[in-house]
Write a protein that holds these residues in place. Structure first.
Motif, short mmCIF file in Angstrom:
data_model
loop_
_atom_site.label_atom_id
_atom_site.label_comp_id
_atom_site.label_asym_id
_atom_site.label_seq_id
_atom_site.Cartn_x
_atom_site.Cartn_y
_atom_site.Cartn_z
N ASP A 199 0.83 -1.21 0.00
CA ASP A 199 0.00 0.00 0.00
C ASP A 199 0.86 1.25 0.00
O ASP A 199 0.46 2.28 -0.56
N GLU A 200 2.03 1.18 0.65
CA GLU A 200 2.92 2.34 0.68
C GLU A 200 3.34 2.74 -0.73
O GLU A 200 3.33 3.92 -1.09
N PHE A 201 3.72 1.75 -1.54
CA PHE A 201 4.14 2.04 -2.90
C PHE A 201 2.95 2.46 -3.75
O PHE A 201 3.02 3.45 -4.50
N LYS A 202 1.84 1.75 -3.62
CA LYS A 202 0.65 2.06 -4.42
C LYS A 202 0.09 3.44 -4.10
O LYS A 202 -0.59 4.05 -4.93
N GLY A 203 0.39 3.94 -2.90
CA GLY A 203 -0.13 5.23 -2.50
C GLY A 203 0.64 6.41 -3.02
O GLY A 203 0.22 7.56 -2.83
N THR A 204 1.76 6.16 -3.68
CA THR A 204 2.55 7.26 -4.24
C THR A 204 2.03 7.65 -5.62
O THR A 204 1.32 6.87 -6.26
N ALA A 205 2.40 8.82 -6.07
CA ALA A 205 1.96 9.32 -7.37
C ALA A 205 2.54 8.46 -8.50
O ALA A 205 3.63 7.88 -8.34
N PRO A 206 1.85 8.35 -9.63
CA PRO A 206 2.35 7.54 -10.75
C PRO A 206 3.76 7.92 -11.18
O PRO A 206 4.59 7.05 -11.47
N LYS A 207 4.06 9.21 -11.19
CA LYS A 207 5.39 9.64 -11.59
C LYS A 207 6.43 9.20 -10.58
O LYS A 207 7.55 8.81 -10.94
N THR A 208 6.06 9.22 -9.30
CA THR A 208 6.97 8.75 -8.24
C THR A 208 7.20 7.25 -8.39
O THR A 208 8.33 6.76 -8.24
N TRP B 98 6.02 30.90 -19.92
CA TRP B 98 4.95 31.76 -19.43
C TRP B 98 4.04 31.07 -18.42
O TRP B 98 3.43 31.72 -17.57
N SER B 99 3.92 29.76 -18.49
CA SER B 99 3.03 29.06 -17.55
C SER B 99 3.74 28.68 -16.26
O SER B 99 3.09 28.39 -15.26
N VAL B 100 5.07 28.64 -16.27
CA VAL B 100 5.94 28.22 -15.15
C VAL B 100 5.45 26.91 -14.50
O VAL B 100 5.46 26.76 -13.28
N GLN B 101 5.05 25.97 -15.35
CA GLN B 101 4.62 24.66 -14.86
C GLN B 101 5.69 23.61 -15.11
O GLN B 101 6.57 23.78 -15.94
N ARG B 102 5.61 22.50 -14.39
CA ARG B 102 6.55 21.41 -14.56
C ARG B 102 6.29 20.69 -15.88
O ARG B 102 5.21 20.74 -16.43
N ARG B 103 7.31 19.94 -16.33
CA ARG B 103 7.22 19.28 -17.64
C ARG B 103 6.00 18.39 -17.76
O ARG B 103 5.26 18.44 -18.76
N GLN C 41 0.58 17.69 -10.89
CA GLN C 41 0.81 16.30 -10.52
C GLN C 41 1.39 16.17 -9.12
O GLN C 41 1.03 15.27 -8.36
N LYS C 42 2.31 17.05 -8.79
CA LYS C 42 3.05 16.92 -7.52
C LYS C 42 2.16 17.08 -6.30
O LYS C 42 2.45 16.54 -5.23
N THR C 43 1.05 17.82 -6.43
CA THR C 43 0.21 18.07 -5.27
C THR C 43 -1.13 17.35 -5.32
O THR C 43 -1.98 17.56 -4.45
N ARG C 44 -1.33 16.50 -6.32
CA ARG C 44 -2.63 15.84 -6.45
C ARG C 44 -2.95 14.96 -5.26
O ARG C 44 -4.10 14.84 -4.84
#
Length: 411
Positions: free
Chosen positions: A100-109, A232-237, A277-280
């Motif tokens: 569950d610890e691994f499954k609970g992380t974000a897909p990118k993580t 201009w958007s200053v967003q992550r890739r 993505q980082k804060t979802r």
């Protein structure tokens, strides 16, 4: 299931999951039979069920080597009887990836962790190293090897070393006395993880435009526009490549004094609303990224071809992969003499340039999603995006650009 062969689940009527070890047809011919390993409340198998499946697979491996009839596999009323005789590093990785610890992380993580875990498997004798044999000296040797010079005399990457040691520490602590109790202690404790130097490379809007012009001359409009939108958007890739037609919207509620600088020929103030993505999985905070009017028509034109602002080069129904975007942009940065820069540097560049052009830091953070002073409150999570603040940041920049251009005209 989590790379553990022959482990299968079946959802029961009460919502629980029944777990079985099911042999392949070839194994059935050899005498192996289905084994019921137990039930779980969630769709991820608990450690004892994973251990049971791993134990049976060890017996299968021994049977294959021995070439004799199937080893009798006892029933497993007590899950502790199924614990592997000797947990190997590959067993630990399989168990962690199913947790569950691994499954609970974000897909990118998860993607990043899997990459590092594959590298660590290679280090751990292709996963065959018993986890009880991993000690502090081994970890120190790994760190030394990662930071050592290659055949050309170049030092190892601190970024790679830090990433691998962080994941190894995460894994060992999960397996340790405060986690699954598979090892007596954390062998990474006391081995400092190097701190990679922070990237400080920044570009101005003029420099970005110069690179974009080179990309357009080469016929690569995607890379040119990607650089401009990233700045201009200053967003992550990852968030940039998720921008779609649904995220493109008209903004209201901004300061009337900012509106003249942001309105397009249709009379609208437009931009993107997105959930980074980082804060979802943490704050769930949405942000607004207003776009300068001179980019609106190009954005609208791209959405006539695909729902994605940057679509896959071979399939307009899919977003552009990150590696495709990075490699394409890399070519034009190199051609412009910016070899040390990367696509990810556009976020830092845009934020820094906005500040230089008169935007308030708090308003810049309204676009980037950073918390002011590094703190978040419940309001940050549940309140809507700070549209007025985000618009104020872009308006301040455009106001300064207009002033600079006016002074140039006078000269």
């Amino acid at each position: 299931m989590a790379n553990i062969k022959y482990l299968h689940s079946r959802k029961l009527a009460d919502g629980r999951y029944a777990w079985n070890w099911k042999p392949s047809p070839a194994l059935r011919k050899g005498g192996w039979k289905n084994q019921q390993l137990g039930e779980s409340a969630g769709k991820n198998p608990p450690l004892e069920i994973l251990a049971a499946a791993i134990a049976i697979n060890e017996q299968v491996d021994g049977w294959k080597i021995g070439g004799v009839g199937a080893i009798a596999v006892p029933a497993l009323p007590d899950a502790t009887r199924a614990l592997p005789r000797k947990w190997l590093f590959s067993d630990l990785v399989d168990a962690y990836e199913a947790s569950d610890e691994f499954k609970g992380t974000a897909p990118k993580t998860q993607k990043e962790y899997r990459s590092r875990l594959r590298q660590l498997r290679f280090w751990a004798d292709d996963g065959k190293l018993p986890i009880l044999d991993i000690d502090k000296d081994m970890v120190r040797d790994l760190k030394k090897a990662l930071l050592g010079e290659d055949d050309s005399g170049n030092p190892g990457s601190k970024h790679k070393c830090a990433a691998m040691l962080r994941v190894l520490r995460l894994l060992m602590r999960w397996a340790g006395p405060d986690g699954q109790k598979l090892i007596p202690g954390d062998p990474t404790a006391g081995v400092p993880i190097p701190t990679p130097p922070s990237r400080t490379t920044k570009m101005t809007w003029e420099q970005v435009q110069a690179v974009a012009a080179i990309a357009r001359e080469a016929g690569d409009e995607d890379s040119a526009f990607l650089l401009e939108i990233a700045f201009w958007s200053v967003q992550r890739r990852g968030d940039l490549l998720e921008l779609n037609r649904l995220a493109w919207r008209t903004f209201e509620g901004l300061d009337p004094r900012d509106r003249p600088y942001l309105v397009d020929r249709a009379g609208d103030v437009r931009g993107f609303r997105l959930l980074p993505q980082k804060t979802r999985r943490t704050t769930g905070k949405w942000v607004d990224a207003p776009m300068p009017p001179f980019l609106h028509e190009q954005i609208a034109a791209r959405f006539e071809k695909s729902q994605w602002l940057f679509h896959h080069p071979d399939d307009a129904a899919k977003p552009m992969p990150e590696h495709t975007a990075q490699r394409a942009v890399r070519v034009h940065l190199d051609a412009a003499g910016f070899e040390q820069y990367q696509l990810r540097d556009m976020r830092r560049s845009g934020m820094s340039w906005f500040k230089d052009m008169g935007a308030r830091e708090s308003n810049i953070f309204a676009i980037s999603g950073h918390a002011v002073l590094g703190k978040r409150t419940i309001a940050d999570t549940y309140m809507p995006p700070d549209t007025p603040g985000a618009c104020a940041a872009i308006a301040a920049v455009l106001r300064t650009l207009e002033d600079i251009e006016a002074r140039r005209q006078v000269k």
